[in-house]
Design an enzyme around this catalytic site. Structure first.
Site, PDB file in Angstrom:
ATOM      1  N   ASP A 137      12.628   3.452  12.579  1.00 20.45           N
ATOM      2  CA  ASP A 137      11.869   2.207  12.764  1.00 20.45           C
ATOM      3  C   ASP A 137      12.228   1.188  11.691  1.00 20.45           C
ATOM      4  O   ASP A 137      11.365   0.543  11.120  1.00 20.45           O
ATOM      5  CB  ASP A 137      10.361   2.537  12.722  1.00 20.45           C
ATOM      6  CG  ASP A 137       9.527   1.347  13.201  1.00 20.45           C
ATOM      7  OD1 ASP A 137       8.329   1.310  12.895  1.00 20.45           O
ATOM      8  OD2 ASP A 137      10.108   0.460  13.846  1.00 20.45           O
ATOM      9  N   LYS A 139      12.985  -2.098  10.495  1.00 21.59           N
ATOM     10  CA  LYS A 139      12.941  -3.492  10.966  1.00 21.59           C
ATOM     11  C   LYS A 139      12.479  -4.331   9.783  1.00 21.59           C
ATOM     12  O   LYS A 139      11.920  -3.791   8.825  1.00 21.59           O
ATOM     13  CB  LYS A 139      11.986  -3.618  12.153  1.00 21.59           C
ATOM     14  CG  LYS A 139      10.583  -3.134  11.871  1.00 21.59           C
ATOM     15  CD  LYS A 139       9.718  -3.167  13.121  1.00 21.59           C
ATOM     16  CE  LYS A 139       8.313  -2.777  12.728  1.00 21.59           C
ATOM     17  NZ  LYS A 139       7.695  -1.762  13.501  1.00 21.59           N
ATOM     18  N   ASN A 142       9.404  -3.603   7.828  1.00 23.05           N
ATOM     19  CA  ASN A 142       9.314  -2.361   7.036  1.00 23.05           C
ATOM     20  C   ASN A 142      10.225  -2.405   5.824  1.00 23.05           C
ATOM     21  O   ASN A 142      10.434  -1.387   5.177  1.00 23.05           O
ATOM     22  CB  ASN A 142       9.712  -1.152   7.906  1.00 23.05           C
ATOM     23  CG  ASN A 142       8.636  -0.836   8.909  1.00 23.05           C
ATOM     24  OD1 ASN A 142       7.512  -1.268   8.753  1.00 23.05           O
ATOM     25  ND2 ASN A 142       8.995  -0.115   9.958  1.00 23.05           N
ATOM     26  N   ASP A 155       7.142   2.589   5.175  1.00 25.61           N
ATOM     27  CA  ASP A 155       6.524   2.998   6.440  1.00 25.61           C
ATOM     28  C   ASP A 155       7.303   4.023   7.232  1.00 25.61           C
ATOM     29  O   ASP A 155       7.949   3.701   8.218  1.00 25.61           O
ATOM     30  CB  ASP A 155       6.242   1.789   7.330  1.00 25.61           C
ATOM     31  CG  ASP A 155       5.253   2.179   8.424  1.00 25.61           C
ATOM     32  OD1 ASP A 155       4.764   1.305   9.119  1.00 25.61           O
ATOM     33  OD2 ASP A 155       4.964   3.392   8.539  1.00 25.61           O
ATOM     34  N   THR A 172      10.194  -1.051  17.713  1.00 28.59           N
ATOM     35  CA  THR A 172      10.040  -2.311  18.466  1.00 28.59           C
ATOM     36  C   THR A 172      11.315  -2.524  19.272  1.00 28.59           C
ATOM     37  O   THR A 172      12.303  -1.835  19.066  1.00 28.59           O
ATOM     38  CB  THR A 172       9.929  -3.483  17.484  1.00 28.59           C
ATOM     39  OG1 THR A 172      11.070  -3.411  16.623  1.00 28.59           O
ATOM     40  CG2 THR A 172       8.668  -3.368  16.644  1.00 28.59           C
TER      41      THR A 172
HETATM   42  C1  LIG Z   1       3.039  -5.690   2.724  1.00 26.36           C
HETATM   43  N1  LIG Z   1       3.317  -5.320   1.328  1.00 26.36           N
HETATM   44  N2  LIG Z   1       3.578  -6.237   0.357  1.00 26.36           N
HETATM   45  C2  LIG Z   1       3.819  -5.622  -0.795  1.00 26.36           C
HETATM   46  C3  LIG Z   1       3.697  -4.230  -0.581  1.00 26.36           C
HETATM   47  N3  LIG Z   1       3.844  -3.167  -1.402  1.00 26.36           N
HETATM   48  C4  LIG Z   1       3.670  -1.952  -0.880  1.00 26.36           C
HETATM   49  N4  LIG Z   1       3.345  -1.709   0.432  1.00 26.36           N
HETATM   50  C5  LIG Z   1       3.197  -2.758   1.261  1.00 26.36           C
HETATM   51  N5  LIG Z   1       2.864  -2.515   2.561  1.00 26.36           N
HETATM   52  C6  LIG Z   1       2.675  -1.163   3.053  1.00 26.36           C
HETATM   53  C7  LIG Z   1       4.031  -0.545   3.366  1.00 26.36           C
HETATM   54  C8  LIG Z   1       3.848   0.845   3.853  1.00 26.36           C
HETATM   55  C9  LIG Z   1       4.409   1.968   3.326  1.00 26.36           C
HETATM   56  N6  LIG Z   1       4.119   3.103   3.976  1.00 26.36           N
HETATM   57  C10 LIG Z   1       3.344   2.907   5.027  1.00 26.36           C
HETATM   58  N7  LIG Z   1       2.956   3.959   5.835  1.00 26.36           N
HETATM   59  C11 LIG Z   1       2.169   3.757   6.928  1.00 26.36           C
HETATM   60  O1  LIG Z   1       1.715   2.674   7.224  1.00 26.36           O
HETATM   61  N8  LIG Z   1       1.946   4.904   7.645  1.00 26.36           N
HETATM   62  C12 LIG Z   1       1.201   4.956   8.791  1.00 26.36           C
HETATM   63  C13 LIG Z   1       0.405   3.904   9.223  1.00 26.36           C
HETATM   64  C14 LIG Z   1      -0.314   4.063  10.415  1.00 26.36           C
HETATM   65  C15 LIG Z   1      -0.240   5.236  11.165  1.00 26.36           C
HETATM   66  C16 LIG Z   1       0.584   6.244  10.671  1.00 26.36           C
HETATM   67  C17 LIG Z   1       0.682   7.506  11.459  1.00 26.36           C
HETATM   68  F1  LIG Z   1      -0.526   8.088  11.426  1.00 26.36           F
HETATM   69  F2  LIG Z   1       1.033   7.199  12.724  1.00 26.36           F
HETATM   70  F3  LIG Z   1       1.585   8.296  10.928  1.00 26.36           F
HETATM   71  C18 LIG Z   1       1.283   6.133   9.522  1.00 26.36           C
HETATM   72  S1  LIG Z   1       2.933   1.290   5.220  1.00 26.36           S
HETATM   73  C19 LIG Z   1       3.376  -4.063   0.772  1.00 26.36           C
END
Ligand SMILES: Cn1ncc2ncnc(NCCc3cnc(NC(=O)Nc4cccc(C(F)(F)F)c4)s3)c21
Length: 273
Positions: A137, A139, A142, A155, A172
């Site tokens: 994923d 993109k 991320n 992510d 996407t």
């Molecule tokens: C925007 N932004 N600006 C600065 C900054 N610094 C750090 N981080 C940011 N953003 C967050 C980035 C992420 C990293 N890892 C993620 N992991 C995740 O969102 N995992 C996740 C979500 C929903 C459902 C599932 C499941 F259950 F389907 F597995 C898994 S999100 C920042």
């Protein structure tokens, strides 16, 4: 962070700052751990939603995958905690925010900037593939930037330990490789395809197979309907790299190693990332 004893964190250990963004399943905040003053990002997911969409196994997999990954171009997941209604991911804070923002502000990036990001991505993906992890994923949303403008892949919510060929639909549209669009078995090479998409998008400001409707995007992807606009002026070598990645037959795509050794990358990328 990783050497601290594994004690349960809670929201009281953090001073929550501004929201950094909101995803489908939760919001992200900048936060500071009270004792150490260490700044992190907290991604708050609601258990109700996780149960409703039955994605707890995906979350578990993400945590297993992410805690085992250590690379300068991969955003760290330091740990997590939960209370009755929330699960909170403790993430490395990327001060530069989403690469998407940079792309929107500048319409398109320079060849040097693009080659530097593509090299960082290729290095991070080579590391993931060594650990049998396919991100699937990649993109712009991320891709984050740290305080020095260094790229961080984030992510891994859709990533998988690739034991066998994967068949689940995800990601996407614009970034989907033909084998995913056609719901055929897919493997690591989907991430190589995506590097081609991103290289094009960084240089031109829009992804190569963008279209009005999903159906038209699917058709453009499966037909490899690739064309290079006359402006902005882009070097022949960069087009050469893109053409060698956006290949339908996944076994014919340029390998990550070959990307890192490509003349255009060697000439333009800043090796310090
Ligand atoms: C925007 N932004 N600006 C600065 C900054 N610094 C750090 N981080 C940011 N953003 C967050 C980035 C992420 C990293 N890892 C993620 N992991 C995740 O969102 N995992 C996740 C979500 C929903 C459902 C599932 C499941 F259950 F389907 F597995 C898994 S999100 C920042």
């Amino acid at each position: 962070k990783s050497d601290s004893p594994k004690r349960e964190w809670s929201l009281n250990d953090f001073e929550i700052g501004k929201p950094l963004g909101k995803g489908k399943f939760g919001r992200v905040y900048v936060a500071r751990e009270v004792k150490s003053k260490y700044v992190v990002a907290l991604k708050v997911l609601f258990k109700k939603q996780i149960k409703k969409y039955k994605i707890h196994h995906q979350l578990k997999r993400e945590m297993e995958i992410q805690t085992s990954l250590r690379h300068p171009n991969i955003l760290r997941l330091y740990g997590w905690f939960h209370d009755d209604e929330r699960i909170v991911l403790i993430l490395e804070y990327a001060h530069g925010g989403e690469l998407y923002g940079l792309l929107r502000e500048n319409t398109h990036l320079s060849e040097k900037q693009t080659a530097t990001y593509i090299l960082s991505l290729a290095q991070a993906l080579a590391y993931c593939h060594e650990k049998h992890v396919i991100h699937r994923d990649i993109k712009p949303e991320n891709l984050l930037l740290d305080h020095e403008g260094r790229l961080k892949i984030a992510d891994f919510g859709w990533s998988v330990q690739s034991s066998s060929k994967r068949r689940t639909m995800c990601g996407t549209l614009d970034y989907l490789a033909p084998e995913m669009v056609e719901n055929r078995a897919h493997d690591y090479a989907v991430d190589n395809w995506t590097l081609g998409i991103l290289c094009y998008e960084f240089l031109y400001g829009t992804p190569p197979f963008e279209a009005e409707s999903q159906r038209d995007t699917f058709k453009r992807i499966t037909n490899i309907d690739l064309s290079f606009p006359s402006s902005p002026q882009v070097s022949a070598e960069s087009k050469h790299l893109i053409t060698q990645l956006l290949v339908k037959d996944s076994s014919k795509r340029l390998s990550l190693q070959k990307i890192m050794e490509h003349p255009w990358i060697m000439k333009n990328a800043d090796p310090s990332g």
